[in-house]
Design an enzyme around this catalytic site. Structure first.
Site, PDB file in Angstrom:
ATOM      1  N   HIS A  72      -1.218  -6.420  26.028  1.00 44.42           N
ATOM      2  CA  HIS A  72      -2.155  -5.490  26.669  1.00 44.42           C
ATOM      3  C   HIS A  72      -1.461  -4.171  27.008  1.00 44.42           C
ATOM      4  O   HIS A  72      -2.006  -3.078  26.790  1.00 44.42           O
ATOM      5  CB  HIS A  72      -2.700  -6.097  27.963  1.00 44.42           C
ATOM      6  CG  HIS A  72      -3.781  -7.106  27.777  1.00 44.42           C
ATOM      7  ND1 HIS A  72      -4.901  -6.872  27.010  1.00 44.42           N
ATOM      8  CD2 HIS A  72      -3.931  -8.361  28.294  1.00 44.42           C
ATOM      9  CE1 HIS A  72      -5.690  -7.933  27.047  1.00 44.42           C
ATOM     10  NE2 HIS A  72      -5.123  -8.844  27.806  1.00 44.42           N
TER      11      HIS A  72
ATOM     12  N   HIS B 155       1.693 -12.230  26.283  1.00 46.46           N
ATOM     13  CA  HIS B 155       0.261 -11.918  26.241  1.00 46.46           C
ATOM     14  C   HIS B 155      -0.018 -10.619  27.004  1.00 46.46           C
ATOM     15  O   HIS B 155      -0.660  -9.697  26.483  1.00 46.46           O
ATOM     16  CB  HIS B 155      -0.530 -13.077  26.843  1.00 46.46           C
ATOM     17  CG  HIS B 155      -2.001 -12.835  26.953  1.00 46.46           C
ATOM     18  ND1 HIS B 155      -2.920 -13.351  26.061  1.00 46.46           N
ATOM     19  CD2 HIS B 155      -2.737 -12.131  27.854  1.00 46.46           C
ATOM     20  CE1 HIS B 155      -4.141 -12.975  26.402  1.00 46.46           C
ATOM     21  NE2 HIS B 155      -4.055 -12.234  27.494  1.00 46.46           N
ATOM     22  N   GLU B 156       0.451 -10.556  28.250  1.00 51.35           N
ATOM     23  CA  GLU B 156       0.197  -9.366  29.058  1.00 51.35           C
ATOM     24  C   GLU B 156       0.925  -8.148  28.495  1.00 51.35           C
ATOM     25  O   GLU B 156       0.439  -7.020  28.596  1.00 51.35           O
ATOM     26  CB  GLU B 156       0.610  -9.614  30.508  1.00 51.35           C
ATOM     27  CG  GLU B 156      -0.134 -10.760  31.197  1.00 51.35           C
ATOM     28  CD  GLU B 156      -1.646 -10.591  31.189  1.00 51.35           C
ATOM     29  OE1 GLU B 156      -2.127  -9.438  31.068  1.00 51.35           O
ATOM     30  OE2 GLU B 156      -2.368 -11.611  31.313  1.00 51.35           O
TER      31      GLU B 156
END
Length: 708
Positions: A487, A483-484
């Protein structure tokens, strides 16, 4: 917090007179993050001085009435200069082990915030931006979009107000910044604790607790003198206790304490809600929620709440079925007289059910996910999708904040270095307790041939096992890492002319879409088999184990989605329109939970006093649900058939990541996926839910209800 500056990524290099290079990574000796000023804690003051001096030069330059294009470039460099300091100080405050660095970073942050308010209310800058927006000869759509959004941001900051109101807006912004800092610091200061007999805690958890000795009575537990443990109820430890401790009295105590601290944040939150509401009304909006949504797809709080209500209604039957299944499991395990299903039962019982029904041994799963292999997995994924490699880079003296930190460059064989990534992935005392993507420097075009490369940090808190010298991840941590990483790729691969639009500086509705999309890669066996190998045997993860993980994930998917809907509703109600009576946040949270879930509320608790998303995502938590829907549709339409192909990577990069916020969000989504990803609702735009709900099996209930 700001209007001129859109927080997410940062830094600068000038294209005008008075050129100054703040970022100097690559020399043998430098300062923190490669900034030469940050060789010592006191360097943060010089860091601020230099940023203010450079911004002042650019303000003077704009007052000389350059061309519209040059106005926008200068404005973007001002924003970039300020963001460099704000983002660097934020990262330092959350990760640096030296308290003096943290304290000086906090001072620098507050000082820069004050200067930012001066910039946001500077009438001459506003007039210059209005002039640029009116220029019909701006050469690109991104130029026009930059001018329009800068003008809107100035007006959102109150530049059009009389001096008294403007002063009040500035003071409120300062108060809001201070209240957000105070809210976070209170969580660190008061994590809460409970003391329990050692005999009721499984031995494998003893390393998480501090041993003490004294007489103690705990319900039916023995009153004899014995060794006790103090459980500090910060979030990660609390989750571990709720998941793994069989004794329901211990879980109840831990749940009660962990969800009722810090009590002082109730008052802080009340002040924050009041300050944000007053700010919004002075500027001309009904509520802080309306103030935040003007440039979003949703466009208004009414659209968002209608979307949330319809989602809640559709998911409720399946969530209730899951609730009944958990309750029946409890009665089967403990007998019909076991009592009601309690909030502190959920994590423990669902864990048991997942293990038994899916024949899944969660202790085995982490054997296939050593952290070093997971990092290799990210590298392999990047190379497969984009033809790019992450290359390790030696850290210069003074550049890093801890010996665990690694640095990599993202390299393309034809395009060269595309950006830089710091990895700070393991837990330590005093570090930011969660996982996050922090910007240090945003991408922007300096000239026709020169592009300022983005620099970001990916921060997590993965812990070593008590019985292992290496860090191994459970699968939920693997999902978080991906997920990170989504980003980070958004920041590293965007190629916007203006840092104002770089990476995650995008419509709030879309900011979480790339990160949610990359979560899918953490669940796909075709991806996992490329890097997930047993730490001792080197055998790849068995496909049947991945399938068991997927079955476990789906078991309570509706309950988890319902929880996210509840959090989004709470956020909207906190920052929505004020009634004549001040809001009681405890009662508001309890009532929403009782209305939209079947779970009880434990009186005396106030979970939301540790809900830090209320700070940076105030009135915007709903965007996680938008992102889940968008990501599900993108995965279904673009990635699912061949998730590792270069064609898939090209579609993701060229259609989504490279644009940052430079493209209209509705056009971005429609051009990427085609018609059907967006739906109009009450004058705003919401995501189509069919792909997400199809994954959960909700559409088979009543297809007519699937359209929002």
């Amino acid at each position: 917090m700001s209007s001129l500056v859109r927080r997410a990524v940062s830094n600068l290099r000038s294209n005008f007179t008075g050129k100054r290079h703040l970022y100097t990574s690559g020399s043998n000796t430098t300062g923190l993050y490669g900034f030469h000023q940050l060789k010592s804690p006191q360097g943060f003051q010089r860091f601020v001085d230099d940023a203010i001096e450079r911004s002042g030069e650019l303000v003077d330059y704009i007052s000389g009435k350059p061309s519209s294009k040059e106005i926008l470039q200068a404005m973007d460099e001002i924003s970039d200069t300020v963001c460099t300091v704000l983002d660097s100080t934020t990262l330092c405050r959350h990760t640096h082990p030296d308290r003096e660095f943290v304290q000086e970073a906090t001072k620098a942050l507050m000082r820069m915030d004050e200067y930012l308010h001066f910039l946001n209310t500077n009438q001459s800058l506003y007039n210059a931006v209005v002039k640029a927006e009116q220029d019909k000869n701006l050469p690109t759509l991104e130029d026009k979009r930059a001018a329009s959004q800068l003008r809107f941001d100035f007006e959102k900051g109150g530049v059009h107000l009389c001096s008294d109101k403007l002063d009040r807006v500035n003071n409120l912004n300062k108060d809001i910044s201070q209240l957000c800092i105070e809210f976070g610091e209170n969580i660190d200061k008061d994590p809460g604790h409970v003391d329990v007999p050692a005999s009721v805690i499984p031995k494998r958890l003893h390393h998480l607790m501090k041993p003490i000795k004294r007489y103690r009575s705990l319900g039916s537990i023995s009153k004899n003198r014995e060794k006790e443990f103090r459980i500090v109820t910060e979030e990660s430890t609390l989750h571990t206790i709720l998941q793994h401790v069989p004794d329901d009295e211990v879980r109840k105590m831990a749940y009660a304490r962990g969800n009722s601290v810090p009590h002082v944040n109730l008052a802080v939150l009340d002040k924050l809600i009041a300050a944000r509401h007053e700010l919004a009304q002075i500027v001309g909006y009904k509520s802080y929620a309306e103030y935040c949504m003007q440039l979003n797809l949703s466009s208004s709080p009414d659209v968002v709440y209608s979307f949330l209500l319809k989602m809640s209604k559709l998911v409720r039957p399946m969530a209730d079925e899951e609730f009944e299944a958990i309750w029946n499991f409890k009665k089967e395990k403990y007998g019909q007289g076991c009592g009601d299903l309690e909030p502190w039962d959920e994590t423990y019982l669902t864990g048991l059910m997942k293990s038994s029904v899916s024949e899944l041994d969660f202790s085995v799963v982490s054997s296939y996910f050593p952290l070093s292999q997971c990092i290799e997995g990210l590298k392999l994924l990047t190379e497969s999708l984009f033809g790019m490699t992450f290359r390790s880079i030696p850290l210069a003296d003074g550049e890093t904040w801890h010996t665990d930190v690694m640095k990599m460059s993202l390299y393309h064989p034809d395009e060269g270095d595309l950006g830089y990534l710091y990895l700070d992935l393991t837990s330590r005392k005093g570090k930011y307790p969660g996982c996050a993507h922090f910007a240090i420097k945003g991408g922007r075009r300096i000239s026709e041939s020169d592009y300022q490369l983005p620099v970001v940090a990916l921060v997590c808190n993965f812990s070593k096992s008590r019985y292992s010298s290496t860090v191994r991840l459970c699968h939920s941590e693997v999902e978080t890492l991906f997920h990170e990483f989504g980003h980070a790729l958004h920041s590293l691969l965007s190629r916007t002319d203006y840092q104002h639009f770089s990476g995650t500086r995008i419509a709030f509705d879309l900011a979480e879409t790339p990160s949610n999309l990359f979560e899918y890669y953490a669940w796909d066996y075709r991806v996992l088999r490329t890097f997930s190998k047993h730490h001792s045997t080197g055998e790849p993860i068995p496909e049947k184990l991945v399938e068991a993980l997927k079955r476990a994930k789906k078991m309570f998917a509706a309950t988890e989605l319902q929880r996210q809907i509840l959090y989004a509703m709470v956020d909207q109600k906190f920052f929505g329109e004020e009634s004549s009576v001040p809001k009681d946040t405890v009662t508001l949270f309890r009532d929403l939970k009782m209305q939209h879930t079947s779970w009880k509320h434990m009186e005396g608790t106030h979970w939301h006093t540790r809900f830090t998303h209320l700070l940076n995502y105030g009135a915007g938590y709903y965007t996680y649900l938008y992102a889940k829907c968008f990501a599900a549709t993108i995965w279904q339409n673009i990635c699912k058939d061949d998730p590792l192909s270069r064609a898939t990577g090209s579609a993701i990069r060229m259609g989504l990541l490279q644009h940052g916020g430079a493209k209209d969000p509705a056009d971005l989504m429609n051009d990427l996926v085609g018609d059907g990803i967006l739906t109009k609702l009450d004058g705003g735009i919401v995501p189509d839910v069919s792909s997400l709900y199809g994954e959960l099996g909700l559409l088979s209930r009543d297809p007519s209800k699937s359209q929002l």
